[in-house]
Design a protein around this motif. Structure first.
Motif, PDB file in Angstrom:
ATOM      1  N   ASP A 249       0.934  -1.253   0.044  1.00 30.74           N
ATOM      2  CA  ASP A 249       0.047  -0.057  -0.029  1.00 30.74           C
ATOM      3  C   ASP A 249       0.857   1.175   0.233  1.00 30.74           C
ATOM      4  O   ASP A 249       1.624   1.575   1.166  1.00 30.74           O
TER       5      ASP A 249
ATOM      6  N   ARG B 158      -6.373  -1.767   5.664  1.00 23.78           N
ATOM      7  CA  ARG B 158      -6.684  -1.062   4.576  1.00 23.78           C
ATOM      8  C   ARG B 158      -6.139   0.462   4.571  1.00 23.78           C
ATOM      9  O   ARG B 158      -5.798   1.020   5.430  1.00 23.78           O
TER      10      ARG B 158
ATOM     11  N   ALA C 202     -13.309   2.084   1.895  1.00 19.83           N
ATOM     12  CA  ALA C 202     -12.010   2.789   2.102  1.00 19.83           C
ATOM     13  C   ALA C 202     -12.152   3.813   0.719  1.00 19.83           C
ATOM     14  O   ALA C 202     -12.187   3.443  -0.498  1.00 19.83           O
TER      15      ALA C 202
END
Length: 381
Positions: free
Chosen positions: A189, A228, A273
């Protein structure tokens, strides 16, 4: 035709109709077709299932990728210009692939990977996969994480799930980086790797993508633990155990900023998200709640008998079916504030044999469920 059912590409079963309290009546929205595309043009003459994804490249080209599964287990991808409905290219997918958010598709076949520009269909590079072929077969396309501008990360987890090797292909397809870390890797991420001590360990690690060094340990607990990342760099750690979701917000350096205890119901509670906020569907209390990345509630609306929500392809709006005064409706809401953007009654829609994809605040795509025609429509304001 009555709105009896709506099939979404990510929903395995039929959605439940929802009920919302009375709100001010909005102007009726009418569907205005913009273009139609026969999705059998690029592949076989009939398809039994399909899904769609929209991507926008760095120069603003908007493409629709339509995945088609035929009756004889033949799989195709069509790339269609989202503004005109013109076929850009089509290819069989007897292989695995990954799609980037900035307009590239990475195709894996015969122990090689190719990066293809979606808007032009041009293959910009092809390279050999690292390691033995059996290592790639074990990892699959799930081990790939697209970078920017046609670059690609691959990570191989060891047989004992206690270490991983990270590989990086630059924008020209050169294998320019190899990094071994003593952790099990889940995902990449931004500039962080999310990993753990081993595959099913409850604690999660934030690891530097550049150095492979652990930056932060995020303690988990019993149940399901995952992370997330919002586009603004905020990390959401959620732990699901029994009937509770414990949600924690960390900044980009791993500092804990806030914690929330939220009710959880299996197969119904949803967390979406977004860029600098997130949407939470509180099934137990029949509410839709919108939070900022700082954990502050922005807005909430009633939401009874909740089913799954269809998030727009640009994530700026979402939709769900509802029943009001015994009449079936489709509600479209803004993800910035939960304001109602459109209310469409069932008399204006024929969805008995169609799937529906919300692509922005005023537009919808429809695909005939027999897999033949994609229609772009515009909703009047």
């Amino acid at each position: 035709m009555k709105l009896k059912r709506i099939k979404y590409w990510f929903i395995a079963s039929l959605c439940l109709f929802l009920v919302i309290p009375s709100e001010p009546t909005l102007a009726q929205a009418f569907l205005q077709p913009q273009w139609e595309y026969d999705i059998t043009n690029g592949g076989k003459s009939s398809t039994s299932s399909h899904s769609m994804r929209k991507v926008i490249d760095a120069t603003g080209n908007e493409s629709l990728l339509i995945n088609k599964a035929g009756k004889n287990n033949d799989y195709y991808i069509d790339s269609v210009d989202a503004k005109t409905g013109r076929l850009l290219w089509s290819m069989p997918t007897d292989n695995e692939y990954q799609i980037s958010d900035d307009g590239y598709i990475f195709i894996f076949k015969n122990n090689k990977v190719s990066a293809k520009h979606i808007a032009t269909g041009r293959v910009i590079w092809t390279a050999t996969l690292p390691g033995a072929p059996e290592e790639w077969r074990r990892g699959g396309a799930e081990a790939a994480s697209p970078g920017e501008n046609g670059s690609l990360y691959l990570f191989w987890n060891s047989d004992d799930n206690k270490s991983s090797t990270l590989y990086y292909y630059n924008t020209k397809g050169k294998l320019s980086k190899k990094l071994k870390v003593p952790y099990f890797m889940y995902q990449i991420d931004g500039d962080m790797i999310v990993g753990s001590k081993f595959g099913d360990h409850p604690d999660l690690y934030l690891i530097s993508l550049n150095t492979g060094k652990k930056i932060k340990t995020i303690a988990g607990s019993k149940g399901y633990n995952r992370i997330r990342r919002l586009s603004d760099g905020t990390f959401l750690h959620y732990n699901i155990y029994k009937n509770t979701m414990t949600l924690k917000g960390y900044n980009s350096t791993g500092q804990l900023n806030w914690t929330k205890q939220l009710p959880y119901k299996e197969y119904s509670t949803e967390l979406y998200a977004l860029e600098d906020r997130f949407l939470y569907v509180d099934v137990k209390n029949n509410r839709i709640k919108l939070y900022s990345s700082s954990g502050r509630m922005i807005a909430e609306k009633p939401y009874l008998r909740a089913g799954l929500i269809n998030m727009a392809l640009d994530a700026k709006s979402f939709m769900f079916p509802s029943v009001k005064d015994d009449k079936e409706e489709l509600i479209i809401m803004d993800t910035n504030n939960l304001n109602i953007l459109q209310v469409i009654n069932s008399g204006e829609l024929d969805l008995e044999n169609e799937s529906m994809y919300l692509h922005n605040k005023t537009g919808l795509y429809f695909i005939n469920n027999k897999g033949r025609t994609l229609v772009s429509t515009q909703l009047s304001k």
